[in-house]
Write an enzyme that holds these catalytic residues in place. Structure first.
Site, PDB file in Angstrom:
ATOM      1  N   HIS A  21      -8.405   4.059  -4.402  1.00  0.00           N
ATOM      2  CA  HIS A  21      -7.017   5.598  -4.357  1.00  0.00           C
ATOM      3  C   HIS A  21      -7.306   6.724  -4.391  1.00  0.00           C
ATOM      4  CE1 HIS A  21      -4.772   1.162  -5.535  1.00  0.00           C
ATOM      5  NE2 HIS A  21      -3.921   1.337  -4.320  1.00  0.00           N
ATOM      6  N   LYS A  45       7.436  -8.827  -7.953  1.00  0.00           N
ATOM      7  CA  LYS A  45       5.708  -9.276  -7.287  1.00  0.00           C
ATOM      8  C   LYS A  45       5.660  -9.272  -8.710  1.00  0.00           C
ATOM      9  CE  LYS A  45       1.742  -7.319  -4.963  1.00  0.00           C
ATOM     10  NZ  LYS A  45       1.248  -6.015  -3.766  1.00  0.00           N
ATOM     11  N   ARG A  97      -8.760   0.995   5.250  1.00  0.00           N
ATOM     12  CA  ARG A  97      -9.774   0.252   4.708  1.00  0.00           C
ATOM     13  C   ARG A  97     -10.709  -0.792   5.481  1.00  0.00           C
ATOM     14  NH1 ARG A  97      -8.657  -3.051   0.035  1.00  0.00           N
ATOM     15  NH2 ARG A  97      -6.781  -3.388   0.906  1.00  0.00           N
TER      16      ARG A  97
HETATM   17  N1  COA Z   1      -8.311   1.295  -2.193  1.00  0.00           N
HETATM   18  C1  COA Z   1      -8.388   0.405  -2.467  1.00  0.00           C
HETATM   19  N2  COA Z   1      -7.441  -0.302  -2.049  1.00  0.00           N
HETATM   20  C2  COA Z   1      -7.059  -0.391  -1.706  1.00  0.00           C
HETATM   21  C3  COA Z   1      -6.692   0.921  -0.940  1.00  0.00           C
HETATM   22  C4  COA Z   1      -7.601   1.951  -1.405  1.00  0.00           C
HETATM   23  N3  COA Z   1      -8.025   2.711  -0.438  1.00  0.00           N
HETATM   24  N4  COA Z   1      -5.407   0.898  -0.326  1.00  0.00           N
HETATM   25  C5  COA Z   1      -4.880  -0.130  -0.641  1.00  0.00           C
HETATM   26  N5  COA Z   1      -5.502  -0.825  -1.274  1.00  0.00           N
HETATM   27  C6  COA Z   1      -5.107  -2.473  -2.090  1.00  0.00           C
HETATM   28  C7  COA Z   1      -4.046  -1.838  -3.136  1.00  0.00           C
HETATM   29  O1  COA Z   1      -4.763  -1.792  -4.267  1.00  0.00           O
HETATM   30  C8  COA Z   1      -3.660  -3.319  -2.980  1.00  0.00           C
HETATM   31  O2  COA Z   1      -4.733  -4.370  -3.675  1.00  0.00           O
HETATM   32  P1  COA Z   1      -4.327  -5.788  -4.122  1.00  0.00           P
HETATM   33  O3  COA Z   1      -3.064  -6.625  -3.147  1.00  0.00           O
HETATM   34  O4  COA Z   1      -5.588  -6.453  -4.445  1.00  0.00           O
HETATM   35  O5  COA Z   1      -3.197  -6.191  -5.008  1.00  0.00           O
HETATM   36  C9  COA Z   1      -3.760  -3.384  -1.848  1.00  0.00           C
HETATM   37  O6  COA Z   1      -4.090  -3.025  -0.473  1.00  0.00           O
HETATM   38  C10 COA Z   1      -2.232  -3.278  -0.943  1.00  0.00           C
HETATM   39  O7  COA Z   1      -2.129  -1.662  -1.122  1.00  0.00           O
HETATM   40  P2  COA Z   1      -0.405  -1.023  -1.532  1.00  0.00           P
HETATM   41  O8  COA Z   1      -0.649   0.122  -1.253  1.00  0.00           O
HETATM   42  O9  COA Z   1      -0.567  -1.395  -3.549  1.00  0.00           O
HETATM   43  O10 COA Z   1       0.599  -2.221  -0.704  1.00  0.00           O
HETATM   44  P3  COA Z   1       1.889  -2.842  -1.497  1.00  0.00           P
HETATM   45  O11 COA Z   1       1.928  -3.563  -0.571  1.00  0.00           O
HETATM   46  O12 COA Z   1       1.613  -3.367  -2.650  1.00  0.00           O
HETATM   47  O13 COA Z   1       2.402  -1.718  -1.516  1.00  0.00           O
HETATM   48  C11 COA Z   1       4.437  -0.387   0.112  1.00  0.00           C
HETATM   49  C12 COA Z   1       2.852  -1.080   0.571  1.00  0.00           C
HETATM   50  C13 COA Z   1       4.597   0.147  -1.051  1.00  0.00           C
HETATM   51  C14 COA Z   1       4.243   1.341   0.821  1.00  0.00           C
HETATM   52  C15 COA Z   1       5.531  -0.857   0.418  1.00  0.00           C
HETATM   53  O14 COA Z   1       5.645  -2.438  -0.341  1.00  0.00           O
HETATM   54  C16 COA Z   1       6.543  -0.363   0.487  1.00  0.00           C
HETATM   55  O15 COA Z   1       7.095   1.070   1.163  1.00  0.00           O
HETATM   56  N6  COA Z   1       7.834  -0.709  -0.350  1.00  0.00           N
HETATM   57  C17 COA Z   1       8.839  -0.311   0.007  1.00  0.00           C
HETATM   58  C18 COA Z   1       9.683  -0.677   0.759  1.00  0.00           C
HETATM   59  C19 COA Z   1      10.129  -0.784   1.834  1.00  0.00           C
HETATM   60  O16 COA Z   1      10.377   0.148   2.021  1.00  0.00           O
HETATM   61  N7  COA Z   1       9.968  -2.158   2.669  1.00  0.00           N
HETATM   62  C20 COA Z   1       9.992  -1.687   4.241  1.00  0.00           C
HETATM   63  C21 COA Z   1       8.503  -0.882   4.630  1.00  0.00           C
HETATM   64  S1  COA Z   1       7.589  -1.343   6.310  1.00  0.00           S
END
Ligand code: COA
Length: 170
Positions: A21, A45, A97
């Protein structure tokens, strides 16, 4: 008056922040005037760390950053596009990634575009050394006492030690 600052949002769960990140945030800072690291408040979650704990770890991780004035650390709930509008953000940054990230990221970007035309999704390639890292994998390693140095910022490692006693032996 028109807001000339180019603001981007880097949203995620950050449970916890990893060096992957941090790498994306560093890249984002080279493109945008301000990057908002936005921790999603998602009661649906189950997380290891509370939102406050995650914010605290992120704050500590960037407390001596050379470009600190360009980094905003915040949390949000609800739709990302609504939050982006509220913050006058022009872009949503997502890290890519591997190919496996593509499908869900593509779906999310298209949905966000459908919901709002005012904000663009920008994909940044994670550095090769971070391609295998995720928050879950770091938590799993830490849970069993594996050394996570070099995979997450120091304040994250310290906080992990509170949750996973086996880590204290490292
Ligand atoms: N380096 C390391 N890990 C990374 C990474 C990076 N560059 N990019 C992503 N990851 C990992 C995260 O650590 C996470 O790992 P985990 O599953 O082991 O916890 C995983 O990838 C998912 O990443 P994350 O960015 O945390 O995704 P998310 O699904 O939790 O969140 C949001 C995504 C917040 C962008 C999305 O859920 C959102 O916008 N929610 C708001 C509601 C909304 O608007 N919904 C409609 C959108 S379609």
């Amino acid at each position: 008056m028109e807001n000339k600052e180019r603001i981007a949002i880097y949203p995620g769960s950050f449970d916890p922040l990893t060096n992957g990140h941090v790498d994306i945030i560093e890249r984002g800072l080279k493109i945008f005037d301000k990057v908002i690291i936005a921790v999603l408040y998602n009661p649906a979650k189950t997380a290891l760390f509370s939102v406050d704990e995650r914010l605290d770890m992120i704050r500590k991780s960037f407390s001596s950053h050379s470009n600190q004035s360009s980094i905003i650390i915040d949390s949000f709930g609800g739709l990302l596009v609504d939050y982006a509008r509220q913050k006058n953000a022009v872009a949503i940054i997502r890290g890519m990634r591997a190919i496996s990230d593509f499908e869900s990221e593509f779906q999310m970007a298209l949905m966000n575009r459908r919901l709002s035309r005012d904000v663009q999704t920008i994909f940044l390639m994670t550095g090769l050394r971070w391609i295998f890292i995720s928050s879950s994998i770091i938590k799993e390693v830490a849970r069993f006492g594996g050394d996570i140095s070099g995979m997450a910022p120091h304040p994250v490692k310290c906080k992990m030690k509170e949750k996973f006693p086996l880590l204290n032996e490292k």
